[in-house]
Design an enzyme around this catalytic site. Structure first.
Site, PDB file in Angstrom:
ATOM      1  N   LYS A 339       0.946  -1.208   0.125  1.00 44.20           N
ATOM      2  CA  LYS A 339      -0.101  -0.003  -0.018  1.00 44.20           C
ATOM      3  C   LYS A 339       1.038   1.085   0.022  1.00 44.20           C
ATOM      4  O   LYS A 339       1.809   1.400   0.702  1.00 44.20           O
ATOM      5  CB  LYS A 339      -1.006  -0.173   1.183  1.00 44.20           C
ATOM      6  CG  LYS A 339      -1.688   1.130   1.292  1.00 44.20           C
ATOM      7  CD  LYS A 339      -2.585   1.152   2.531  1.00 44.20           C
ATOM      8  CE  LYS A 339      -3.640   2.437   2.961  1.00 44.20           C
ATOM      9  NZ  LYS A 339      -4.225   2.381   4.089  1.00 44.20           N
ATOM     10  N   ASP A 344      -2.709  10.349   3.929  1.00 45.70           N
ATOM     11  CA  ASP A 344      -4.191   9.904   3.817  1.00 45.70           C
ATOM     12  C   ASP A 344      -4.861  10.707   4.706  1.00 45.70           C
ATOM     13  O   ASP A 344      -4.830  10.809   5.927  1.00 45.70           O
ATOM     14  CB  ASP A 344      -4.154   8.479   4.450  1.00 45.70           C
ATOM     15  CG  ASP A 344      -5.777   8.011   4.367  1.00 45.70           C
ATOM     16  OD1 ASP A 344      -6.587   8.650   3.859  1.00 45.70           O
ATOM     17  OD2 ASP A 344      -6.135   7.112   5.206  1.00 45.70           O
ATOM     18  N   LYS A 351     -10.413  12.397   8.675  1.00 48.28           N
ATOM     19  CA  LYS A 351     -10.073  11.980   9.657  1.00 48.28           C
ATOM     20  C   LYS A 351     -10.066  13.069  10.825  1.00 48.28           C
ATOM     21  O   LYS A 351      -9.501  14.071  10.892  1.00 48.28           O
ATOM     22  CB  LYS A 351      -8.407  11.535   9.666  1.00 48.28           C
ATOM     23  CG  LYS A 351      -8.398  10.173   9.016  1.00 48.28           C
ATOM     24  CD  LYS A 351      -6.958   9.900   8.995  1.00 48.28           C
ATOM     25  CE  LYS A 351      -6.670   8.807   7.874  1.00 48.28           C
ATOM     26  NZ  LYS A 351      -7.236   7.373   8.226  1.00 48.28           N
ATOM     27  N   ASP A 364       1.147   5.828   6.067  1.00 49.93           N
ATOM     28  CA  ASP A 364       0.214   4.916   5.258  1.00 49.93           C
ATOM     29  C   ASP A 364       0.829   4.312   4.358  1.00 49.93           C
ATOM     30  O   ASP A 364      -0.024   3.757   3.570  1.00 49.93           O
ATOM     31  CB  ASP A 364      -0.988   5.897   5.155  1.00 49.93           C
ATOM     32  CG  ASP A 364      -2.439   5.018   5.047  1.00 49.93           C
ATOM     33  OD1 ASP A 364      -2.315   3.827   5.723  1.00 49.93           O
ATOM     34  OD2 ASP A 364      -3.119   5.339   4.492  1.00 49.93           O
ATOM     35  N   ASP A 424     -12.460   7.159   3.550  1.00 50.12           N
ATOM     36  CA  ASP A 424     -11.126   6.888   4.495  1.00 50.12           C
ATOM     37  C   ASP A 424     -10.894   5.407   4.220  1.00 50.12           C
ATOM     38  O   ASP A 424      -9.960   4.867   4.924  1.00 50.12           O
ATOM     39  CB  ASP A 424     -11.694   7.337   5.768  1.00 50.12           C
ATOM     40  CG  ASP A 424     -10.275   7.417   6.414  1.00 50.12           C
ATOM     41  OD1 ASP A 424      -9.125   7.465   6.145  1.00 50.12           O
ATOM     42  OD2 ASP A 424     -10.167   7.035   7.743  1.00 50.12           O
ATOM     43  N   GLU A 426      -9.422   3.824   1.755  1.00 50.58           N
ATOM     44  CA  GLU A 426      -8.994   4.085   0.323  1.00 50.58           C
ATOM     45  C   GLU A 426      -7.956   3.027   0.139  1.00 50.58           C
ATOM     46  O   GLU A 426      -7.728   2.862  -0.974  1.00 50.58           O
ATOM     47  CB  GLU A 426      -8.394   5.514   0.260  1.00 50.58           C
ATOM     48  CG  GLU A 426      -7.193   5.826   0.750  1.00 50.58           C
ATOM     49  CD  GLU A 426      -6.857   5.609   2.333  1.00 50.58           C
ATOM     50  OE1 GLU A 426      -5.721   5.105   2.506  1.00 50.58           O
ATOM     51  OE2 GLU A 426      -7.917   5.646   3.162  1.00 50.58           O
ATOM     52  N   ARG A 428      -7.590  -0.119   0.535  1.00 54.43           N
ATOM     53  CA  ARG A 428      -8.212  -1.391  -0.218  1.00 54.43           C
ATOM     54  C   ARG A 428      -8.460  -0.975  -1.623  1.00 54.43           C
ATOM     55  O   ARG A 428      -8.310  -1.900  -2.629  1.00 54.43           O
ATOM     56  CB  ARG A 428      -9.194  -1.882   0.699  1.00 54.43           C
ATOM     57  CG  ARG A 428     -10.512  -1.045   0.491  1.00 54.43           C
ATOM     58  CD  ARG A 428     -11.714  -1.563   1.656  1.00 54.43           C
ATOM     59  NE  ARG A 428     -11.015  -1.210   2.937  1.00 54.43           N
ATOM     60  CZ  ARG A 428     -11.722  -1.505   4.044  1.00 54.43           C
ATOM     61  NH1 ARG A 428     -12.709  -2.281   4.036  1.00 54.43           N
ATOM     62  NH2 ARG A 428     -11.269  -1.190   5.230  1.00 54.43           N
TER      63      ARG A 428
END
Length: 573
Positions: A339, A344, A351, A364, A424, A426, A428
């Site tokens: 990933k 993010d 968030k 992230d 959020d 995202e 995946r």
């Protein structure tokens, strides 16, 4: 006087060099289908310059410490240097009726010191527990200081010996020592293989323990430590090879840590791609690189990935490195997918709240750091018999008028449609297209790594990664590799009944389900994008990617992945 017979091997290495951080070096084998890094357009140059200088921040040219490791067979009382560090278990501190050490090495040292070591260990209540240490300034030995480092009860995993290496360099730092020797109080019962793995763990712990990421500090202390002698674990070419292996893996881990530590205003998706290109350039005998831009990803119908990237001013970069052995056939093909969210924000589902950790969302991309750190290590090790594809769908999850909205439907490259009920979730979405791409490379096994869910952190805490796979054989392989690396994994179920919560009224699936079983549901989502013929594992590393106490990245996953790739290569042969 008895003369010490000395047999010595030397292995010197330094951590990943930061002398030219985040600048690509190109080689003839590289081919680019995204952007011409040799001669970028004026528009691209101005855009890159604007982003790279946000806040006027650049990583400094910091040279990481160089340590020379030597394996020696020498009388510890005759060793000359700054600190003689003796690793002791709780059993090693047993005393006889005269309050003398029963352990041969401790007794020998203590007799040279007139009982000072026994006296000091009693007065300081040193019992050999993990984390305990005591250091004495002494005369009567070849060394200036002698230290006792606790190993706890009889250690049976690499972790205590890695901690030993870290503890010894911490002591060396505090005393500004330049030369250190490490000896186990009890090593006579170790097998030849155990001695090799113990030396590897000690060396790895020392290299990683001495590393400090000072690239973004205006001033940084320099360490004086230059040499570490490992006494009593043997000598010879096998041990020399193991120490070099420790250096290669550690350099990959340090590189991974540097990537995760770098702030998002410096490490953009484009810069992450440049770092991947630099790996391929440095090890051009075994690596090729392909970087896809947004238009090329659109041609491959990566709507899921591009939907996440749509809001950012920094364009996405799809990274594909390919490792092929320097000689002989590749009998097994593997893929590592990471990933790569360099930041993010959460998107429109931004968030918020004290536990959201938005200020840490530079980490992230920890999965991509694990993948690229593994690539760097393998470029040095050059295993035979195995082909490895390193794949990262790098982008940012930001907020703008062009961004993905809750309720939007995106279409992945395998044709499956996804209703985005939470922007959020995202990671995946980017992994979906990356996994489809990986399967299309004709690989037999895929491991993806991602800082995917807070649910996994709630379940397993900050130091254990969650593992999901339908393949018992692949699980066995990876857990055997983690037993060598010392990294902690725990297998969680792929409970198919939980997929009910992912059903959409307008698309093939939602991208999030209910609150319960969040990590499992995320893994089930990824499973929709993997060919059934491919053995696949998902590792949720949201917990162990970051060390809150040290406020720094850990480089988690790299040591396990390197070991797994090497084992697959040796099986192929």
């Amino acid at each position: 006087m008895e003369m010490a017979s000395i047999a010595t091997i030397f292995v010197c290495f330094r951590g990943t060099a930061s002398s030219s951080p985040f600048l690509p070096r190109l080689a003839s084998r590289l081919h680019f289908t995204a952007f011409p890094l040799r001669s970028p357009s004026r528009k691209l140059m101005s855009h890159t310059l604007a982003r790279a200088t946000l806040g006027l921040t650049h990583p400094a040219n910091v040279e990481n410490p160089k340590i020379c490791f030597a394996a020696k067979d020498v009388d510890v009382t005759e060793w000359k240097g700054d600190i003689l560090a003796v690793a002791v278990t709780e059993k090693d501190l047993a005393r006889n009726a005269n309050s003398k050490f029963e352990n041969v090495i401790l007794s020998k040292i203590d007799s040279k010191l007139g009982g000072l070591l026994a006296e000091a260990s009693s007065e300081e209540d040193f019992s050999g527990k993990v984390g305990q240490s005591t250091v004495l300034r002494i005369t009567g030995l070849g060394s200036k200081r002698v230290g006792l480092i606790g190993l706890g009860q009889s250690p049976s995993t690499p972790a205590p010996f890695k901690s030993l290496g870290e503890a010894v360099v911490a002591v060396a730092k505090s005393s500004q020592a330049s030369s250190v020797a490490i000896v186990l109080a009890s090593s006579e019962g170790l097998s030849a293989q155990s001695k090799l793995s113990t030396a590897y763990a000690i060396a790895s712990g020392a290299v990683l323990g001495i590393f400090e990421d000072n690239r973004y500090k205006s001033e940084a202390k320099k360490t004086a430590l230059r040499s570490i002698d490992i006494i009593g674990l043997g000598t010879g070419p096998e041990l020399e090879k193991k120490l070099k292996y420790a250096g290669d893996v550690s350099s990959g881990i340090i590189f991974g840590r540097e990537l995760v530590n770098s702030p998002a205003n410096v490490l953009t998706p484009g810069v992450l791609a440049e770092e991947a290109v630099k790996i391929a350039s440095t090890y051009s005998d075994v690596f090729t690189a392909k970087i896809l831009n947004a238009e090329q990803c659109q041609e491959l119908k990566m709507g899921s990935y591009l939907g996440v990237a749509a809001a950012s001013a920094n364009p996405p970069h799809f990274i594909h490195l390919c490792y092929k052995p320097p000689s002989g056939p590749a009998n097994v093909k593997l893929a590592l997918v990471g990933k790569g969210l360099t930041f993010d924000s959460g998107g429109y589902n931004i968030k918020t709240g004290p536990a959201c950790s938005i200020e840490l969302m530079k980490f992230d991309m920890g999965g991509s750091a694990a993948v690229l750190g593994t690539a760097k290590a393998l470029g040095q090790i050059k295993p035979l018999g195995v082909e490895v594809h390193f794949i990262v769908a790098a982008c940012e999850n930001m907020i703008s008028g062009t961004g993905m909205r809750p309720g939007d439907v995106v279409t992945a490259s395998n044709g499956k449609t996804i209703e985005v009920n939470n922007t959020d979730a995202e990671g995946r979405l980017t992994l979906a297209d990356a996994l489809v791409y990986a399967c299309n490379q004709g690989v037999e096994k895929i491991i993806d790594l991602a800082t995917l869910t807070g649910a996994c952190v709630v379940a397993l805490g900050p130091s254990i990664a969650g593992v999901f796979t339908p393949s018992d054989d692949l699980a066995k392989e990876v857990f055997e590799a983690s037993n060598v690396s010392g990294e902690k994994l725990w297998r969680l179920p792929l409970e198919e009944s939980y997929w009910e919560s992912m059903k959409s009224g307008v698309a093939d699936m939602l991208n999030t389900g209910g609150r319960q079983g969040g990590a499992i549901i995320a893994a089930l989502f990824l499973k929709q994008f993997v060919d059934e013929k491919v053995q696949w594992m998902h590792i949720d590393m949201a917990g162990p990617v970051w060390n809150d106490k040290k406020r720094s990245a850990t480089g988690f996953g790299i040591a396990t992945l390197v070991e797994w790739v090497l084992k697959n290569g040796s099986k192929a042969n």
